[in-house]
Design a protein around this motif. Structure first.
Motif, PDB file in Angstrom:
ATOM      1  N   GLU A   1      20.802   2.100  64.193  1.00  0.00           N
ATOM      2  CA  GLU A   1      20.333   2.363  62.714  1.00  0.00           C
ATOM      3  C   GLU A   1      19.299   1.485  62.235  1.00  0.00           C
ATOM      4  O   GLU A   1      18.375   1.923  61.406  1.00  0.00           O
ATOM      5  CB  GLU A   1      21.625   1.966  61.781  1.00  0.00           C
ATOM      6  CG  GLU A   1      22.687   3.132  61.606  1.00  0.00           C
ATOM      7  CD  GLU A   1      23.243   3.225  62.918  1.00  0.00           C
ATOM      8  OE1 GLU A   1      23.510   2.143  63.734  1.00  0.00           O
ATOM      9  OE2 GLU A   1      24.057   4.271  62.879  1.00  0.00           O
ATOM     10  N   GLN A   2      19.160   0.090  62.733  1.00  0.00           N
ATOM     11  CA  GLN A   2      17.942  -0.568  62.506  1.00  0.00           C
ATOM     12  C   GLN A   2      16.761  -0.212  63.238  1.00  0.00           C
ATOM     13  O   GLN A   2      15.586  -0.333  62.705  1.00  0.00           O
ATOM     14  CB  GLN A   2      18.411  -1.983  63.278  1.00  0.00           C
ATOM     15  CG  GLN A   2      19.414  -2.798  62.223  1.00  0.00           C
ATOM     16  CD  GLN A   2      19.898  -3.932  62.908  1.00  0.00           C
ATOM     17  OE1 GLN A   2      19.081  -4.675  63.437  1.00  0.00           O
ATOM     18  NE2 GLN A   2      20.888  -4.933  62.599  1.00  0.00           N
ATOM     19  N   LEU A   3      16.845   0.330  64.478  1.00  0.00           N
ATOM     20  CA  LEU A   3      15.766   0.798  65.137  1.00  0.00           C
ATOM     21  C   LEU A   3      15.199   1.921  64.414  1.00  0.00           C
ATOM     22  O   LEU A   3      14.045   2.115  64.360  1.00  0.00           O
ATOM     23  CB  LEU A   3      16.212   1.313  66.654  1.00  0.00           C
ATOM     24  CG  LEU A   3      15.133   1.578  67.445  1.00  0.00           C
ATOM     25  CD1 LEU A   3      13.979   0.411  67.920  1.00  0.00           C
ATOM     26  CD2 LEU A   3      15.566   2.092  68.907  1.00  0.00           C
TER      27      LEU A   3
ATOM     28  N   HIS B   1      22.692   0.427  73.160  1.00  0.00           N
ATOM     29  CA  HIS B   1      22.311  -1.055  72.725  1.00  0.00           C
ATOM     30  C   HIS B   1      22.814  -2.214  73.321  1.00  0.00           C
ATOM     31  O   HIS B   1      22.086  -3.298  73.764  1.00  0.00           O
ATOM     32  CB  HIS B   1      22.553  -1.236  71.039  1.00  0.00           C
ATOM     33  CG  HIS B   1      22.333  -2.477  70.525  1.00  0.00           C
ATOM     34  ND1 HIS B   1      21.240  -3.141  70.756  1.00  0.00           N
ATOM     35  CD2 HIS B   1      23.050  -3.644  70.262  1.00  0.00           C
ATOM     36  CE1 HIS B   1      21.003  -4.317  70.253  1.00  0.00           C
ATOM     37  NE2 HIS B   1      22.185  -4.711  69.694  1.00  0.00           N
TER      38      HIS B   1
ATOM     39  N   ARG C   1       9.623   2.964  59.299  1.00  0.00           N
ATOM     40  CA  ARG C   1       8.662   2.365  58.535  1.00  0.00           C
ATOM     41  C   ARG C   1       7.577   2.264  59.068  1.00  0.00           C
ATOM     42  O   ARG C   1       6.422   1.898  58.361  1.00  0.00           O
ATOM     43  CB  ARG C   1       9.531   0.957  58.125  1.00  0.00           C
ATOM     44  CG  ARG C   1       8.720   0.064  57.235  1.00  0.00           C
ATOM     45  CD  ARG C   1       9.669  -1.044  57.002  1.00  0.00           C
ATOM     46  NE  ARG C   1       8.995  -2.099  56.081  1.00  0.00           N
ATOM     47  CZ  ARG C   1       9.692  -3.021  55.671  1.00  0.00           C
ATOM     48  NH1 ARG C   1      10.424  -3.871  56.393  1.00  0.00           N
ATOM     49  NH2 ARG C   1       8.932  -3.927  54.990  1.00  0.00           N
TER      50      ARG C   1
ATOM     51  N   LEU D   1      17.345  -2.807  69.587  1.00  0.00           N
ATOM     52  CA  LEU D   1      18.271  -2.851  68.289  1.00  0.00           C
ATOM     53  C   LEU D   1      19.097  -1.866  68.301  1.00  0.00           C
ATOM     54  O   LEU D   1      19.004  -0.892  68.709  1.00  0.00           O
ATOM     55  CB  LEU D   1      17.368  -2.633  66.886  1.00  0.00           C
ATOM     56  CG  LEU D   1      16.261  -3.866  66.848  1.00  0.00           C
ATOM     57  CD1 LEU D   1      15.021  -3.282  66.009  1.00  0.00           C
ATOM     58  CD2 LEU D   1      16.820  -5.219  66.662  1.00  0.00           C
TER      59      LEU D   1
ATOM     60  N   TYR E   1      15.519   2.658  61.248  1.00  0.00           N
ATOM     61  CA  TYR E   1      14.756   2.335  59.972  1.00  0.00           C
ATOM     62  C   TYR E   1      13.398   1.680  60.230  1.00  0.00           C
ATOM     63  O   TYR E   1      12.576   1.893  59.603  1.00  0.00           O
ATOM     64  CB  TYR E   1      15.806   1.045  59.512  1.00  0.00           C
ATOM     65  CG  TYR E   1      15.090   0.422  58.123  1.00  0.00           C
ATOM     66  CD1 TYR E   1      14.842   1.070  56.784  1.00  0.00           C
ATOM     67  CD2 TYR E   1      14.530  -0.836  58.150  1.00  0.00           C
ATOM     68  CE1 TYR E   1      14.396   0.704  55.884  1.00  0.00           C
ATOM     69  CE2 TYR E   1      13.871  -1.523  57.132  1.00  0.00           C
ATOM     70  CZ  TYR E   1      13.931  -0.802  56.037  1.00  0.00           C
ATOM     71  OH  TYR E   1      13.440  -1.342  55.080  1.00  0.00           O
ATOM     72  N   PHE E   2      13.318   0.484  61.146  1.00  0.00           N
ATOM     73  CA  PHE E   2      12.128  -0.201  61.575  1.00  0.00           C
ATOM     74  C   PHE E   2      10.981   1.038  62.251  1.00  0.00           C
ATOM     75  O   PHE E   2       9.645   1.060  61.656  1.00  0.00           O
ATOM     76  CB  PHE E   2      12.258  -1.206  62.450  1.00  0.00           C
ATOM     77  CG  PHE E   2      12.920  -2.149  61.639  1.00  0.00           C
ATOM     78  CD1 PHE E   2      12.153  -3.042  60.707  1.00  0.00           C
ATOM     79  CD2 PHE E   2      14.056  -2.693  62.069  1.00  0.00           C
ATOM     80  CE1 PHE E   2      12.942  -4.124  60.230  1.00  0.00           C
ATOM     81  CE2 PHE E   2      14.636  -3.952  61.594  1.00  0.00           C
ATOM     82  CZ  PHE E   2      14.146  -4.361  60.403  1.00  0.00           C
TER      83      PHE E   2
END
Length: 295
Positions: A108-110, A98, A116, A105, A112-113
């Motif tokens: 963990e954020q990447l 990162h 989703r 991102l 998640y998105f």
């Protein structure tokens, strides 16, 4: 300091007033202060190796003085479990990807998105660019998650004294090299070791204080290779042994040195760790190259 050839060429002639003033100025002029530059937070002197206590100590191998390179040293106040060592390697890999702009991102954020945004029976037609970005994201996450799983397997099979994260170029001459040095870790069982979460917080707090990434220029998308040391007979079948591999000396390098100190009581450490010699440890290379991804 006297001026070169100072006013003694004609001792019989009395010095003029101008000469007296010049001599007086020379006598009282203070010496210029030596310029000093602030110590870079990256250039942290490495602490001397802690004495060997037996047990699960990863003993530092003998050798000459190491070449000076940017480093961050973290000392844990107690023993650390094998699972924690694996977590250090995995978290550092995700962090480097990162910070060096190979992931848009944090991992963990990447994840998640991207999960989703994965197709879930919706009938909303997405623009081709968004669909392509989603596919790239899914591919990058799949390769990275596979790498993390294989790292867990490797750590379960053998002590891992060193881990290399190589960005760009090739394994012999990368553009950037990040080394995780675990030779100073004192390994204990889960019951008698420090909590993994607190150790991870301490590691990243030290990286934050050292400020090792803020002044670096952004990198383009490039490949990342992971290498690590393990026992030659550990039985791993995914990582490829590289018996004659030498750690590159060119390119930008950052070393993260982890060690243990304080009250370490390792009564249940397997005795085979004491007799292990570093000659039995070789480099292994991950068979896949992690591809960077930009939005």
């Amino acid at each position: 300091m006297m001026p070169c050839g100072g006013g003694h060429s004609n001792p019989g002639r009395p010095p003029s007033a101008g000469q007296q003033m010049a001599a007086h100025a020379v006598a009282v002029a203070p010496a210029p202060a030596r310029a000093t530059s602030p110590t870079s937070p990256l250039l942290i002197a490495e602490a001397p190796p802690a004495p060997d206590r037996g047990g699960g100590r990863m003993r530092a191998r003998p050798g000459g003085p190491a070449a000076a390179c940017p480093s961050v040293s973290v000392v844990f106040p107690g023993a650390v479990s094998r699972e924690s060592c694996c977590r250090f390697a995995c978290e550092l890999l995700k962090h480097v990807l990162h910070q060096r702009h190979q992931l848009p991102l944090p991992y963990e954020q990447l994840a998640y998105f991207c999960r989703r945004a994965a197709p879930d029976g919706d009938v909303i037609k997405k623009p081709p660019s968004m669909d392509l970005a989603s596919k790239k994201c899914q591919q990058v996450l799949m390769e990275l998650e596979g790498m993390l799983q294989h790292l867990e397997v490797m750590f379960s099979l053998t002590l891992v004294p060193r881990v290399l994260i190589l960005l760009g170029g090739n394994v012999m001459s990368p553009k950037e090299l990040y080394e995780l040095n675990l030779e100073g870790i004192y390994e204990g069982s889960a019951e008698e070791s420090l909590k993994t979460t607190s150790c991870v917080r301490k590691l990243f707090h030290s990286l934050f204080i050292a400020d090792v990434f803020s002044e670096l220029k952004a990198l383009p998308v490039m490949g990342t290779v992971v290498m690590l040391q393990g026992h030659r007979d550990c039985g791993v079948d995914w990582f490829r042994p590289k018996l004659n591999y030498k750690v590159p000396t060119r390119g930008r390098k950052l070393t993260v040195n982890l060690s243990c100190d304080g009250d370490v009581n390792i009564s249940a450490s397997p005795p085979q760790h004491v007799t292990s010699t570093w000659e039995d440890y070789v480099w292994f290379q991950a068979p896949v190259t992690l591809k960077g991804f930009h939005e």
